[in-house]
Design an enzyme around this catalytic site. Structure first.
Site, PDB file in Angstrom:
ATOM      1  N   LYS A   1      39.604  22.279  32.448  1.00  0.00           N
ATOM      2  CA  LYS A   1      38.937  21.350  33.212  1.00  0.00           C
ATOM      3  C   LYS A   1      37.364  21.095  32.641  1.00  0.00           C
ATOM      4  O   LYS A   1      36.881  22.023  32.321  1.00  0.00           O
ATOM      5  CB  LYS A   1      38.437  22.257  34.645  1.00  0.00           C
ATOM      6  CG  LYS A   1      37.678  21.305  35.502  1.00  0.00           C
ATOM      7  CD  LYS A   1      37.756  21.827  36.867  1.00  0.00           C
ATOM      8  CE  LYS A   1      36.670  21.127  37.812  1.00  0.00           C
ATOM      9  NZ  LYS A   1      36.235  21.964  39.073  1.00  0.00           N
TER      10      LYS A   1
ATOM     11  N   VAL B   1      36.959  51.648  63.099  1.00  0.00           N
ATOM     12  CA  VAL B   1      36.040  52.807  63.875  1.00  0.00           C
ATOM     13  C   VAL B   1      34.809  52.768  63.303  1.00  0.00           C
ATOM     14  O   VAL B   1      34.471  52.531  62.072  1.00  0.00           O
ATOM     15  CB  VAL B   1      36.813  54.133  63.468  1.00  0.00           C
ATOM     16  CG1 VAL B   1      36.114  55.469  64.181  1.00  0.00           C
ATOM     17  CG2 VAL B   1      38.416  53.976  63.749  1.00  0.00           C
TER      18      VAL B   1
ATOM     19  N   ALA C   1      39.335  36.899  46.574  1.00  0.00           N
ATOM     20  CA  ALA C   1      37.968  37.412  46.637  1.00  0.00           C
ATOM     21  C   ALA C   1      38.259  39.112  46.354  1.00  0.00           C
ATOM     22  O   ALA C   1      37.647  39.767  45.751  1.00  0.00           O
ATOM     23  CB  ALA C   1      37.415  37.348  47.946  1.00  0.00           C
TER      24      ALA C   1
ATOM     25  N   VAL D   1      44.996  28.607  48.783  1.00  0.00           N
ATOM     26  CA  VAL D   1      44.353  27.333  47.999  1.00  0.00           C
ATOM     27  C   VAL D   1      43.363  28.053  47.061  1.00  0.00           C
ATOM     28  O   VAL D   1      42.869  29.167  47.229  1.00  0.00           O
ATOM     29  CB  VAL D   1      43.881  26.367  48.707  1.00  0.00           C
ATOM     30  CG1 VAL D   1      44.984  25.349  49.389  1.00  0.00           C
ATOM     31  CG2 VAL D   1      43.061  26.830  50.077  1.00  0.00           C
TER      32      VAL D   1
ATOM     33  N   GLY E   1      43.460  41.210  50.360  1.00  0.00           N
ATOM     34  CA  GLY E   1      43.722  40.932  48.748  1.00  0.00           C
ATOM     35  C   GLY E   1      44.093  39.606  48.554  1.00  0.00           C
ATOM     36  O   GLY E   1      44.947  39.488  47.744  1.00  0.00           O
TER      37      GLY E   1
ATOM     38  N   ALA F   1      40.685  25.343  41.444  1.00  0.00           N
ATOM     39  CA  ALA F   1      39.794  24.798  40.535  1.00  0.00           C
ATOM     40  C   ALA F   1      38.417  25.405  40.425  1.00  0.00           C
ATOM     41  O   ALA F   1      37.900  26.070  41.442  1.00  0.00           O
ATOM     42  CB  ALA F   1      39.513  23.215  40.895  1.00  0.00           C
TER      43      ALA F   1
ATOM     44  N   ILE G   1      35.090  30.074  44.219  1.00  0.00           N
ATOM     45  CA  ILE G   1      35.367  31.348  43.446  1.00  0.00           C
ATOM     46  C   ILE G   1      34.295  31.875  42.729  1.00  0.00           C
ATOM     47  O   ILE G   1      34.006  32.855  42.366  1.00  0.00           O
ATOM     48  CB  ILE G   1      36.672  31.026  42.440  1.00  0.00           C
ATOM     49  CG1 ILE G   1      37.600  30.777  43.534  1.00  0.00           C
ATOM     50  CG2 ILE G   1      36.783  31.974  41.479  1.00  0.00           C
ATOM     51  CD1 ILE G   1      39.096  30.381  42.638  1.00  0.00           C
TER      52      ILE G   1
ATOM     53  N   THR H   1      33.192  25.612  44.207  1.00  0.00           N
ATOM     54  CA  THR H   1      32.220  26.673  43.902  1.00  0.00           C
ATOM     55  C   THR H   1      32.748  27.896  44.579  1.00  0.00           C
ATOM     56  O   THR H   1      32.003  28.947  44.369  1.00  0.00           O
ATOM     57  CB  THR H   1      31.001  26.023  44.564  1.00  0.00           C
ATOM     58  OG1 THR H   1      31.233  25.547  45.798  1.00  0.00           O
ATOM     59  CG2 THR H   1      30.238  25.091  43.428  1.00  0.00           C
TER      60      THR H   1
END
Ligand code: FAD
Length: 504
Positions: free
Chosen positions: A79, A191, A17, A48, A14, A51, A351, A349
């Site tokens: 940004k 499993v 991603a 972390v 969690g 950006a 994310i 890059t």
């Protein structure tokens, strides 16, 4: 034969991603599948990743997220690009700004006219033709005004800085509202199916209290551990440290100081580089370095000596190995996020690669047949996406003229992937940049880094000379003037945030 649809999608992890995947699938699958997220508060997330690049806007829009609310919730800022300091030579400074540079002037690209004029001493620096770079330098920001036709103000392209843990929390709330079930606990076992056509597929994960979570499709978002994709399925990892030698980072937040800059800064140090990511309430910092070239103590000291304001916590170390999982999708497990591999955070890059993996998963969403053709194509596309970003990131390291450390000399002299060597050769001859198969970074991105790190083409496109130099110079000058006027009417970045999306 018709294979039946899946019922259970189990997301392991969690972090950014896991919750991005959960929120996107819950939105698309509209409650028809059971989606669970298993995460462990005790283990926590990597903590972390603050950006982004402009494509994240699209992700948020697909989820129906309101921009102002999102920025308030995540303490976010805007940004316009990344400023690179000391990357070519010590003392050099340039920005990779988002969006276009100049205006099209048929028959060849704007940069070709600029290259000739620069060689003749009749052009301003490249940044003067980019609204993102000029606005960034002036700490100004506003979103594009699509109602103003044919103006750089209509073309402003931007991304965000935000607190990644708040983003994950925000997405969790939205996912749970859409029916996603969160399961708290530490997974201690996996499993595998013992028999049948899907022997070797993951059948369930088992938590430390003994609870078993089944699934038809598992999304491995467990971070660097790769709990399913590697520990259970032993998929293998392609190591790229010979191209991207940094393997550790110290990260620390500090108090904000000075104006709220609408860009990330990356400052190269002796054996790596330092990020500076301005949020509304604090600044995120980290020193990415090669442990073969600098001790941990020295790396921490370099970071702490280069903060804008007082540190808000003790620095925290993160270890990593640059590279990618041999297959992102193996059997019924799809790895998304750090479990699928890691490149440098240099161009923000990761994310985005999560976002594109989610889109690919939607494109190739399986039924119980788990068609090998679909899985192969998913893996081919995933590899292409990661390798093209890899080349772009390596470019920054390779194109340096620093002589002050073994690290930089090694990077300058290393062999680079053939795909990157080809790009460099093309630019060196006539300043040409070819975007391979719609890869992530456009011609303008490559141009700014190549130019900013002092790669000079021998010539330019011959057709540039079909037009008189006076006419070309006048054209460039008109573009520069329009951009300067546009920047002058843009609001201050902090003032824009205060008016629209200040967090409390
Ligand atoms: P994690 O955050 O590690 O989450 C893993 C999850 O799995 C956690 O919830 C954990 O509890 C769970 N888990 C693990 N094991 C178990 C278990 N046994 N049982 C139950 N749960 C388990 N990306 C950007 O786009 N921009 C940046 O600026 C940027 N900067 C970065 C800087 C550094 C130094 C690093 C290392 C990465 C950076 N990234 C950046 C990448 C970004 O941080 C990640 O892509 C993003 O956070 C996604 O991480 P993740 O969700 O895959 O993994």
């Amino acid at each position: 034969m018709h294979a039946s649809p899946l019922n259970n999608v189990t997301i392991v992890g969690g972090g950014t991603a896991g919750w991005m995947t959960a929120a996107a699938l819950a939105t698309v699958l509209k409650g028809r599948y059971r989606i669970s997220v298993v995460e462990s508060d005790e283990i926590g997330t990597v903590g972390v990743g603050e950006a982004t690049i402009p494509m994240i806007q699209r992700f948020n829009q697909l989820l129906g997220i309101d921009e102002d609310e999102f920025l308030r919730e995540t303490h976010g800022s805007f940004k316009l690009g990344i400023e690179f300091v000391n990357w070519g030579r010590l003392g050099d400074r340039y920005m990779h700004g988002f969006g276009r540079i100049g205006r099209e002037l048929w028959p060849v690209g704007f940069e070709q006219y600029w290259l000739r004029m620069r060689a003749l001493g009749r052009a301003a620096p490249l940044e003067a033709y980019s609204i993102a770079r000029m606005a960034g330098k002036a700490n100004r920001f506003m979103p594009p005004r699509h109602d103003i036709e044919d103006s750089p103000l209509g073309e402003i392209t931007y991304a965000y800085h935000f607190d990644a843990s708040l983003y994950a929390r925000y997405l969790r709330r939205r996912s749970e509202a859409l029916g996603v079930v969160r399961v708290e606990g530490r997974i201690i076992d996996t499993v595998l199916r013992a028999e049948g056509p899907q022997a070797g597929h993951v059948e369930a994960v088992v938590l430390d209290g003994g609870q078993r979570i089944d699934g038809d499709l598992f999304i491995d978002c467990s971070g660097f551990r790769g709990l399913l994709i590697e520990q259970a399925l032993q998929t293998g990892y392609e190591d790229w440290t010979h191209w991207l030698p940094c393997d550790r980072a110290w990260a620390v937040p500090c108090e904000s100081a000075g104006p709220l800059t609408p860009y990330t800064r990356s400052t190269a140090h002796r054996a790596g580089w330092q990020w500076r990511i301005p949020l509304q309430h604090r600044t995120g910092n980290g020193h990415v370095y090669s442990s073969a070239h600098m001790s941990d103590d020295e790396a921490a000291a370099v970071l702490m000596a280069n903060l804008d304001g007082a540190a808000l916590a003790e620095p925290r170390m993160i270890r990593f190995k640059t590279g990618m999982r041999r297959l992102a999708w193996n059997r019924n497990v799809v790895a998304i996020g750090l479990s699928s591999g890691f490149l440098e955070p240099l161009e923000s890059t990761s994310i985005h690669l999560i976002q594109s993996a989610i889109q690919q998963l939607i494109d190739f969403f399986p039924d119980r047949g788990f068609e090998p053709a679909d899985i192969d194509e998913f893996n081919r596309q995933a590899r292409f996406n990661v390798e093209s970003v890899r080349d772009f990131v390596i470019l920054h390291y390779h194109l340096n003229q620093r002589e002050d450390s073994e690290f930089w000399r090694q990077c300058a002299h290393m062999d680079v992937p053939a795909t990157l060597a080809e790009k460099i050769r093309l630019f060196q001859s006539h300043g040409r940049i070819v975007r391979f198969n719609n890869e992530l970074f456009s011609e303008v991105g490559w141009l700014q880094v190549m130019e900013g790190q002092n790669l000079r083409p021998r010539r330019w496109h011959p057709m540039v000379e079909l037009q008189s130099d006076d006419a070309t110079q006048a054209y460039l000058e008109s573009v520069r003037e329009v951009i300067a006027k546009c920047v002058a009417v843009m609001p201050d970045h902090a003032a824009y945030i205060a008016q629209h999306c200040r967090s409390t």
